[in-house]
Design an enzyme around this catalytic site. Sequence first.
Site, PDB file in Angstrom:
ATOM      1  N   SER A  11       0.829  -1.213   0.000  1.00  0.00           N
ATOM      2  CA  SER A  11       0.000   0.000   0.000  1.00  0.00           C
ATOM      3  C   SER A  11       0.865   1.265   0.000  1.00  0.00           C
ATOM      4  CB  SER A  11      -0.914  -0.039   1.240  1.00  0.00           C
ATOM      5  OG  SER A  11      -1.120   1.253   1.763  1.00  0.00           O
TER       6      SER A  11
HETATM    7  N1  LIG Z   1      -6.112   8.581   2.636  1.00  0.00           N
HETATM    8  C1  LIG Z   1      -5.730   7.390   3.319  1.00  0.00           C
HETATM    9  C2  LIG Z   1      -5.990   6.203   2.432  1.00  0.00           C
HETATM   10  C3  LIG Z   1      -5.939   4.924   3.196  1.00  0.00           C
HETATM   11  C4  LIG Z   1      -6.490   3.780   2.418  1.00  0.00           C
HETATM   12  O1  LIG Z   1      -7.326   3.936   1.534  1.00  0.00           O
HETATM   13  N2  LIG Z   1      -6.010   2.592   2.732  1.00  0.00           N
HETATM   14  C5  LIG Z   1      -6.438   1.406   2.053  1.00  0.00           C
HETATM   15  C6  LIG Z   1      -5.247   0.579   1.669  1.00  0.00           C
HETATM   16  S1  LIG Z   1      -4.186   1.458   0.572  1.00  0.00           S
HETATM   17  C7  LIG Z   1      -7.313   0.602   3.012  1.00  0.00           C
HETATM   18  O2  LIG Z   1      -7.003   0.500   4.181  1.00  0.00           O
HETATM   19  N3  LIG Z   1      -8.408   0.019   2.520  1.00  0.00           N
HETATM   20  C8  LIG Z   1      -9.243  -0.814   3.302  1.00  0.00           C
HETATM   21  C9  LIG Z   1     -10.550  -0.189   3.691  1.00  0.00           C
HETATM   22  O3  LIG Z   1     -10.714   1.014   3.504  1.00  0.00           O
HETATM   23  O4  LIG Z   1     -11.421  -0.925   4.209  1.00  0.00           O
HETATM   24  C10 LIG Z   1      -4.258   7.454   3.706  1.00  0.00           C
HETATM   25  O5  LIG Z   1      -3.514   8.141   3.010  1.00  0.00           O
HETATM   26  O6  LIG Z   1      -3.885   6.850   4.716  1.00  0.00           O
END
Ligand SMILES: N[C@@H](CCC(=O)N[C@@H](CS)C(=O)NCC(=O)O)C(=O)O
Lengths: 216, 217
Positions: A11
């Site tokens: 990620s």
């Molecule tokens: N804007 C956030 C984005 C975080 C994000 O979207 N993380 C994703 C992985 S890259 C995630 O955890 N997805 C799982 C979910 O939202 O359930 C950051 O920069 O930390």
Amino acid sequence: MTIDLYHMAPSGPCRAVRMVAKIIGVDLNLKNVDLMAGEQNKPEFLKMNPQHCVPTIDDDGFILWESRAIIQYLVNKYAPDSSLYPKDPRQRAVVDRLLYFDMGTLFKAQGEYFYPQVFKGQDPDPEKESNYKTALGYLEGNLEKSSYVAGDKLTLADISIVASLSMMEVLDYKFSSFPKISAWMAKVKEEIPDYKAMNDEPLQGFKAWVKSKKPQ
Amino acid sequence: MNISPIDFYYFPLSAPCRAVDMVAGHLDIPLKKKFVNTWQGEQLKSEFLKLNPTHTVPTINDSGFVLWESRAIITYLADLYGKDDVFYPSNRRKRAVVDRMLYFDMGSLYRAIIDFQIPIMFRGEEPDAGKERVLLEKLAFLEQFLTDYPYVAGENLTVADLSILASVTFLEAIDFTLSSFPKIEAWLQRLRKELPYYQERNQDAIEEGKRMLSERK
Ligand SMILES: N[C@@H](CCC(=O)N[C@@H](CS)C(=O)NCC(=O)O)C(=O)O
Ligand SMILES: N[C@@H](CCC(=O)N[C@@H](CS)C(=O)NCC(=O)O)C(=O)O
């Protein structure tokens, strides 16, 4: 001090946090969250972070998420004199501006182009690519004026943006029509200690996974 | 403190512009307002592109320092011209929560609002169920934060409240109701009363935007 980092290795936002911690010498206790298996939706995780996303940190009971807020916090707390996040209000504002640009414009446009290809096996969408290139063009314009995205020194904005753009290696996407970006990326990767282990390896793993999902 | 007026390039209905306007009101910063009609492409004129090549409003010019991205602008203004340590706190944990909420606003909440609202507002499309679901999910996060605390980032009003306030009230332009979110409703009511600059810098701007919208149709 050790800080728990809930993450998933490939990620982009998670890699940004690891790179910043490495540069300022903060130890992270890595806790893997398997997003494909939905571990972020388990009650223990939701209790920490109702928004169920990684990266999330636990610094002695202080829970924080949003990668860019995390890296700002880490420098403010553990390396307040670091040039990664300058104290001068104008210089700091430019770093902030680029962090918001990364989130709202660049990483967004990239995601809209990238995710359908890697997760749904769709063909590249030319319109999405054109939006992405517009965003890359703004960045190229910045790098024509200064050697790093927010001035003459490496800052949090470079790291956040490198974390975003390196994701495209999963598709072997080349930034060849953006010479400044290409040169700047190569330089920044050299400057970040352990860049390869924190980035190339997880991205290679992700790339292999994407390939394995593709119908032969 | 004697602050010299800051050039403020804006469009009335724009949520990020209203956020900057309210923050300037909160900090008593004099603005020299410069209307940029983005519906007529004025942001693409060469004089404006010279200031901000990404051609977005809000953009400010503070004695030669040109800045855009509303959330970078409001934290800059609060850092430089803040009157207390509450509105954009220096305590690292408190500041981190404010920053987290600004990113939540930009990447989750406001994003979901525009994705849902723009096609309805400008193209007269029917509400899209999928986009509405995403919006309700983001509003539910906000509802949860406001269940834990009276303001979005804790016990006090911060820049994050004003950014999110400007975003959420954008929904008034399509008369979207928030009645299923009692905490958000209560917070909105409270801020409307509490903020002496609310009427002029947010409500009147929205009304002006609505007027422009009806003329556009
Ligand atoms: N804007 C956030 C984005 C975080 C994000 O979207 N993380 C994703 C992985 S890259 C995630 O955890 N997805 C799982 C979910 O939202 O359930 C950051 O920069 O930390
Ligand atoms: N993330 C930016 C968004 C700015 C933005 O998209 N502004 C719109 C008006 S709400 C605009 O200037 N659009 C004209 C254009 O992009 O050409 C911010 O918060 O300042």
